[in-house]
Design a protein around this motif. Sequence first.
Motif, PDB file in Angstrom:
ATOM      1  N   ALA A   1       0.828  -1.212   0.000  1.00 42.77           N
ATOM      2  CA  ALA A   1       0.000   0.000   0.000  1.00 42.77           C
ATOM      3  C   ALA A   1       0.860   1.259   0.000  1.00 42.77           C
ATOM      4  N   ARG A   2       1.866   1.285   0.842  1.00 40.31           N
ATOM      5  CA  ARG A   2       2.675   2.498   0.999  1.00 40.31           C
ATOM      6  C   ARG A   2       3.656   2.715  -0.152  1.00 40.31           C
ATOM      7  N   ARG A   3       4.342   1.663  -0.525  1.00 45.27           N
ATOM      8  CA  ARG A   3       5.413   1.817  -1.509  1.00 45.27           C
ATOM      9  C   ARG A   3       4.924   1.709  -2.947  1.00 45.27           C
ATOM     10  N   TYR A   4       3.935   0.851  -3.183  1.00 48.55           N
ATOM     11  CA  TYR A   4       3.513   0.563  -4.560  1.00 48.55           C
ATOM     12  C   TYR A   4       2.082   1.004  -4.869  1.00 48.55           C
ATOM     13  N   GLN A   5       1.395   1.597  -3.896  1.00 48.12           N
ATOM     14  CA  GLN A   5       0.010   2.040  -4.058  1.00 48.12           C
ATOM     15  C   GLN A   5      -0.913   0.902  -4.502  1.00 48.12           C
ATOM     16  N   CYS A   6      -0.643  -0.300  -4.035  1.00 48.66           N
ATOM     17  CA  CYS A   6      -1.525  -1.445  -4.286  1.00 48.66           C
ATOM     18  C   CYS A   6      -2.626  -1.400  -3.237  1.00 48.66           C
ATOM     19  N   LEU A   7      -3.803  -0.989  -3.661  1.00 49.53           N
ATOM     20  CA  LEU A   7      -4.896  -0.761  -2.722  1.00 49.53           C
ATOM     21  C   LEU A   7      -6.131  -1.601  -3.013  1.00 49.53           C
ATOM     22  N   SER A   8      -6.182  -2.242  -4.151  1.00 53.00           N
ATOM     23  CA  SER A   8      -7.337  -3.057  -4.525  1.00 53.00           C
ATOM     24  C   SER A   8      -6.919  -4.524  -4.564  1.00 53.00           C
ATOM     25  N   PRO A   9      -7.893  -5.433  -4.502  1.00 53.71           N
ATOM     26  CA  PRO A   9      -7.542  -6.845  -4.639  1.00 53.71           C
ATOM     27  C   PRO A   9      -6.762  -7.137  -5.927  1.00 53.71           C
ATOM     28  N   ALA A  10      -7.160  -6.511  -7.023  1.00 51.24           N
ATOM     29  CA  ALA A  10      -6.464  -6.759  -8.298  1.00 51.24           C
ATOM     30  C   ALA A  10      -5.011  -6.300  -8.227  1.00 51.24           C
ATOM     31  N   ASP A  11      -4.775  -5.125  -7.641  1.00 52.67           N
ATOM     32  CA  ASP A  11      -3.402  -4.619  -7.512  1.00 52.67           C
ATOM     33  C   ASP A  11      -2.573  -5.507  -6.586  1.00 52.67           C
ATOM     34  N   ILE A  12      -3.151  -5.848  -5.449  1.00 46.54           N
ATOM     35  CA  ILE A  12      -2.431  -6.636  -4.447  1.00 46.54           C
ATOM     36  C   ILE A  12      -2.108  -8.023  -4.980  1.00 46.54           C
ATOM     37  N   VAL A  13      -3.103  -8.717  -5.492  1.00 47.29           N
ATOM     38  CA  VAL A  13      -2.881 -10.076  -6.001  1.00 47.29           C
ATOM     39  C   VAL A  13      -1.976 -10.053  -7.225  1.00 47.29           C
ATOM     40  N   GLY A  14      -2.113  -9.029  -8.059  1.00 42.52           N
ATOM     41  CA  GLY A  14      -1.253  -8.920  -9.229  1.00 42.52           C
ATOM     42  C   GLY A  14       0.218  -8.833  -8.866  1.00 42.52           C
ATOM     43  N   ARG A  15       0.515  -8.206  -7.745  1.00 45.12           N
ATOM     44  CA  ARG A  15       1.895  -8.121  -7.275  1.00 45.12           C
ATOM     45  C   ARG A  15       2.289  -9.384  -6.518  1.00 45.12           C
ATOM     46  N   TRP A  16       1.373  -9.902  -5.699  1.00 44.65           N
ATOM     47  CA  TRP A  16       1.642 -11.083  -4.869  1.00 44.65           C
ATOM     48  C   TRP A  16       1.843 -12.328  -5.725  1.00 44.65           C
ATOM     49  N   ALA A  17       1.021 -12.487  -6.721  1.00 46.36           N
ATOM     50  CA  ALA A  17       1.010 -13.699  -7.544  1.00 46.36           C
ATOM     51  C   ALA A  17       1.068 -13.307  -9.022  1.00 46.36           C
ATOM     52  N   PRO A  18       2.227 -12.848  -9.482  1.00 47.84           N
ATOM     53  CA  PRO A  18       2.335 -12.323 -10.849  1.00 47.84           C
ATOM     54  C   PRO A  18       2.053 -13.386 -11.912  1.00 47.84           C
ATOM     55  N   PRO A  19       1.582 -12.937 -13.072  1.00 49.81           N
ATOM     56  CA  PRO A  19       1.163 -13.865 -14.135  1.00 49.81           C
ATOM     57  C   PRO A  19       2.253 -14.828 -14.621  1.00 49.81           C
ATOM     58  N   HIS A  20       3.511 -14.459 -14.498  1.00 53.12           N
ATOM     59  CA  HIS A  20       4.549 -15.381 -14.963  1.00 53.12           C
ATOM     60  C   HIS A  20       4.699 -16.593 -14.038  1.00 53.12           C
ATOM     61  N   GLN A  21       4.046 -16.560 -12.856  1.00 52.10           N
ATOM     62  CA  GLN A  21       4.108 -17.673 -11.916  1.00 52.10           C
ATOM     63  C   GLN A  21       2.736 -18.278 -11.610  1.00 52.10           C
ATOM     64  N   ASN A  22       1.660 -17.571 -11.933  1.00 53.24           N
ATOM     65  CA  ASN A  22       0.324 -17.944 -11.470  1.00 53.24           C
ATOM     66  C   ASN A  22      -0.733 -17.621 -12.521  1.00 53.24           C
ATOM     67  N   ASP A  23      -1.918 -18.176 -12.310  1.00 53.38           N
ATOM     68  CA  ASP A  23      -3.092 -17.744 -13.055  1.00 53.38           C
ATOM     69  C   ASP A  23      -3.687 -16.590 -12.238  1.00 53.38           C
ATOM     70  N   THR A  24      -3.112 -15.419 -12.412  1.00 51.01           N
ATOM     71  CA  THR A  24      -3.445 -14.257 -11.590  1.00 51.01           C
ATOM     72  C   THR A  24      -4.915 -13.869 -11.711  1.00 51.01           C
ATOM     73  N   ASP A  25      -5.460 -13.932 -12.913  1.00 48.62           N
ATOM     74  CA  ASP A  25      -6.869 -13.562 -13.099  1.00 48.62           C
ATOM     75  C   ASP A  25      -7.788 -14.487 -12.300  1.00 48.62           C
ATOM     76  N   ALA A  26      -7.510 -15.781 -12.318  1.00 47.05           N
ATOM     77  CA  ALA A  26      -8.322 -16.726 -11.544  1.00 47.05           C
ATOM     78  C   ALA A  26      -8.159 -16.467 -10.044  1.00 47.05           C
TER      79      ALA A  26
END
Length: 134
Positions: free
Chosen positions: A55-80
Motif C-alpha cells: 500500500a505504501r510503496r507501490y500504491q496497491c490498494l485493490s484486490p487486483a493490484d495486491i494479487v497482481g503483485r503477490w502472484a504475478p502472471p509469470h508464476q500464477n493464473d493471476t486472473d483466476a
Amino acid sequence: MLARGLRNCNPLNIRRVAGTKWKGQSALQTDASFVCFNAMEWGIRAAFCILRTYARRYQCLSPADIVGRWAPPHQNDTDAYIRNVCTWTGFGGRQHLTEADWPRLVQAMARQESGTTLSEEIINKGFKLYKTQP
C-alpha cells in the motif's frame, strides 16, 4: 499430506529473501523457497506487513493490484486468483481496500495459496501481532 504453507505456518507462501528475517520466523528453515514460522499467526502477521508495504510503496490498494503483485502472471493464473479472492470476500476487483478490510483479504489469499480456510481466530491473532509488533 498437509499443504506446504500450513506445514511452514506460512499460509500465504511468503518467499524467503536473503537478508530478510521476520519476527516469529523459525530458527530452523527447512524449506529452501518459503519462510517457516513458529506459529500460524506469525505467518499471518508477515502477510499484513507485506500488504502495508504494498500500500505504501507501490500504491496497491485493490484486490487486483495486491494479487497482481503477490502472484504475478509469470508464476500464477493471476486472473483466476483475483476472481477467487473477490468471490470469497465480496470485494470488487478494483475496490479500494482499507486496513480494516485486510483480514478478509488475507483469509481469502490463504485459502487460495494453501487450499484451506483459516479460522477468524488465527487471522485476528495475526492482525493483532501486526498492530502490536510492527
